[in-house]
Design a protein around this motif. Structure first.
Motif, short mmCIF file in Angstrom:
data_model
loop_
_atom_site.label_atom_id
_atom_site.label_comp_id
_atom_site.label_asym_id
_atom_site.label_seq_id
_atom_site.Cartn_x
_atom_site.Cartn_y
_atom_site.Cartn_z
N LEU A 361 0.61 -1.36 0.11
CA LEU A 361 -0.12 0.11 0.03
C LEU A 361 0.87 1.05 0.00
N GLY A 362 2.01 1.26 0.74
CA GLY A 362 2.93 2.54 0.62
C GLY A 362 3.58 2.65 -0.67
N TRP A 363 3.73 1.77 -1.46
CA TRP A 363 4.32 1.99 -2.79
C TRP A 363 3.27 2.42 -3.63
N GLY A 441 16.81 2.16 -0.98
CA GLY A 441 16.39 1.25 -1.78
C GLY A 441 14.92 0.32 -1.31
N LEU A 442 14.28 1.50 -0.61
CA LEU A 442 12.92 1.39 0.00
C LEU A 442 12.11 0.96 -1.24
N ALA A 449 10.79 -5.52 -7.65
CA ALA A 449 11.96 -4.41 -7.80
C ALA A 449 11.94 -3.76 -9.24
N GLY A 450 12.20 -4.69 -10.31
CA GLY A 450 12.44 -4.40 -11.55
C GLY A 450 11.33 -3.53 -12.06
N GLU A 451 10.09 -3.98 -11.81
CA GLU A 451 8.82 -3.28 -12.48
C GLU A 451 8.84 -1.86 -11.50
N ARG A 452 9.04 -1.56 -10.48
CA ARG A 452 9.15 -0.49 -9.81
C ARG A 452 10.10 0.37 -10.27
N ARG A 453 11.22 -0.09 -10.52
CA ARG A 453 12.30 0.83 -11.14
C ARG A 453 11.96 1.18 -12.55
#
Length: 483
Positions: A361-363, A441-442, A449-453
């Motif tokens: 939810l934070g992301w 790296g939060l 991780a890759g998708e969010r980058r």
């Protein structure tokens, strides 16, 4: 009557239509053992020694599993003289139910004998609140001092299940006021003459008065000497009784009146369903009464892991102190309330509960706020560390900042009716969150991780911002960028 050739009377009184089969001949090994035993017996007799009888030969079998109702001395007197009495272990702490027919025999004992037994119990315990399965001691390690205080005919007998019955009352107490007065002086607990169901109901009502509900722990026993409960209910294993009512329908099987009586008291028949409904009630109230922080636009319900329902306000008293945040974490991590229950899981999802946890939810909050900031800033996501999503009344920037950075933040002044930031993001520290993304790296660990980058790159995220104040020089009309 005369028996025919095909009718032979059996030793138990039954008439068989056919004669019993002939006895089987002993095997060779059995014959050999019998021969050796006879030879040994003859030898012992010749030497003047006592010859024991083999088991099953020349001995009369006695009845098995016959309970001893009274003292060991009585049993020894009834046994043959040659037999050695068996000393049983100390039964001072023994608890058991009365055997079938045992209380009827004990109720026939004289009244004076029962009173002497009650006086002996009172001398050791101080009252006549006798545990329900109490057994009068018949032997103790101190030389029999405790057992000797009780009449011999009562030793090893269930005292409470005898004197606290209507059978004993009708036989010895009814219509005899002098005996009633004598028992009153001893502290006889007359409430115990009621049915066990009435005492259980009285204990349930007292527990609800003290604790406010009927969520009784399985190990709870009505405390001895507690004035909140009737004296007749002291010692009732109320938690175990409630468990048996739920699981075995004890006391209420087929009795609609008793079931209705429990329902009116607020009896909890299904503990799991009750706890889940309480959890759902707390979630609904948190959504409507809790602090701003719910993603109304995306129907996401986010509860801090340390949130505890406060006392007072619009929260009902039965929820005060409820650890809602801890329960949400247990639902996500351990499957609390929803394990093997897809209907409960669906109900939580309809309420906006996210099983991915507060990290997910934070992301969502970060990427949503970053997308709005990037759109306003012309697809550039270079957010100052101190930036916090403002409310409409605060405006996006102070007038001085607008004049200083109008080349980059042109168009940041909005009217309240077209404010771009949703309410659930007001006060969100976007600058600090994006700094944690760069340095710590939060949100960039794990399978996503890759998708969010990639999402941040698409928004123009600056991974290595320039040092110092990052406000570029204001461009003059006709001046080329970079000149």
């Amino acid at each position: 009557m005369a028996l025919t050739g095909c009718q032979i009377r059996h030793n138990e009184g039954r008439i068989l239509s056919h004669p019993p089969p002939p006895p089987r001949r002993p095997a060779a090994a059995s014959r050999l053992l019998l021969f050796l035993f006879i030879l040994l017996s003859v030898g012992r007799t010749a030497l003047g020694l006592r010859s024991p009888s083999p088991p099953g030969i020349g001995q009369e079998r006695g009845p098995r599993n016959i309970p001893t109702l009274y003292s060991s001395a009585s049993a020894a007197a009834a046994a043959p003289a040659a037999a050695t009495p068996i000393v049983s272990p100390p039964p001072s702490a023994e608890r058991r139910r009365a055997r079938p027919g045992e209380t009827r025999i004990l109720c026939s004992l004289p009244y004076d004998s029962a009173v002497r037994c009650l006086r002996a119990y009172r001398s050791f315990h101080g009252d006549l609140v006798i545990p329900r399965r109490y057994i009068v001691p018949s032997h103790t390690d101190d030389g029999g001092r405790v057992a000797a205080a009780f009449p011999e005919e009562w030793r090893g007998a269930p005292l409470a299940e005898t004197v606290y019955t209507m059978t004993w009352w009708k036989r010895h107490i009814c219509a005899q006021p002098d005996r009633v007065e004598e028992l009153n002086s001893l502290g006889f607990v007359w409430e115990r003459l009621q049915s066990e169901w009435n005492l259980v109901v009285a204990a349930l009502a007292a527990y609800r008065t003290v604790h406010g509900d009927l969520m009784i722990p399985s190990s709870f026993v009505v405390p001895h000497g507690d004035a909140s409960y009737l004296k007749g209910t002291w010692g009732i294993a109320l938690g175990n009784t409630v468990y048996r009512i739920r699981s075995r329908q004890q006391f209420v099987n087929g009795d609609a009146e008793r079931i209705h009586q429990l329902d009116m008291m607020g009896f909890v028949w299904d503990v799991s369903e009750h706890l889940f409904e309480r959890y759902m009630t707390a979630l609904r109230l948190y959504r409507s009464l809790g602090p701003v922080g719910q993603n109304v636009r995306t129907n996401v319900l986010q509860v801090p892991s340390r949130f505890v329902v406060p006392s007072g306000g619009e929260w009902p008293p039965e929820l005060w102190g409820y650890p809602l945040g801890d329960r949400c974490a247990a639902v996500r991590q351990k499957g609390l309330y929803v394990k093997n229950s897809p209907m409960r899981r669906r109900a939580l999802e309809d309420l906006g509960f996210q099983f991915g946890g507060n990290a997910s939810l934070g992301w969502l909050n970060v990427i949503h706020a970053a997308a709005i900031y990037s759109e306003i800033g012309g697809r550039l996501l270079d957010v100052p560390q101190s930036f916090v999503v403002p409310r409409p009344s605060e405006r996006a920037l102070r007038r001085a900042d607008i004049e200083q950075r109008e080349d980059r933040y042109e168009g940041w002044v909005f009217y309240d009716d077209d404010w771009p930031w949703p309410e659930y993001l007001w006060g969100f520290p976007l600058g600090q969150r994006l700094k944690d993304v760069r340095i710590k790296g939060l949100y960039l660990r794990g399978a996503n991780a890759g998708e969010r980058r990639a999402q941040l790159d698409a928004l123009g995220f600056v991974w290595k911002p320039a040092m110092g104040r990052r406000f570029p020089k204001t461009l003059q009309p006709g001046e080329a960028e970079g000149s």
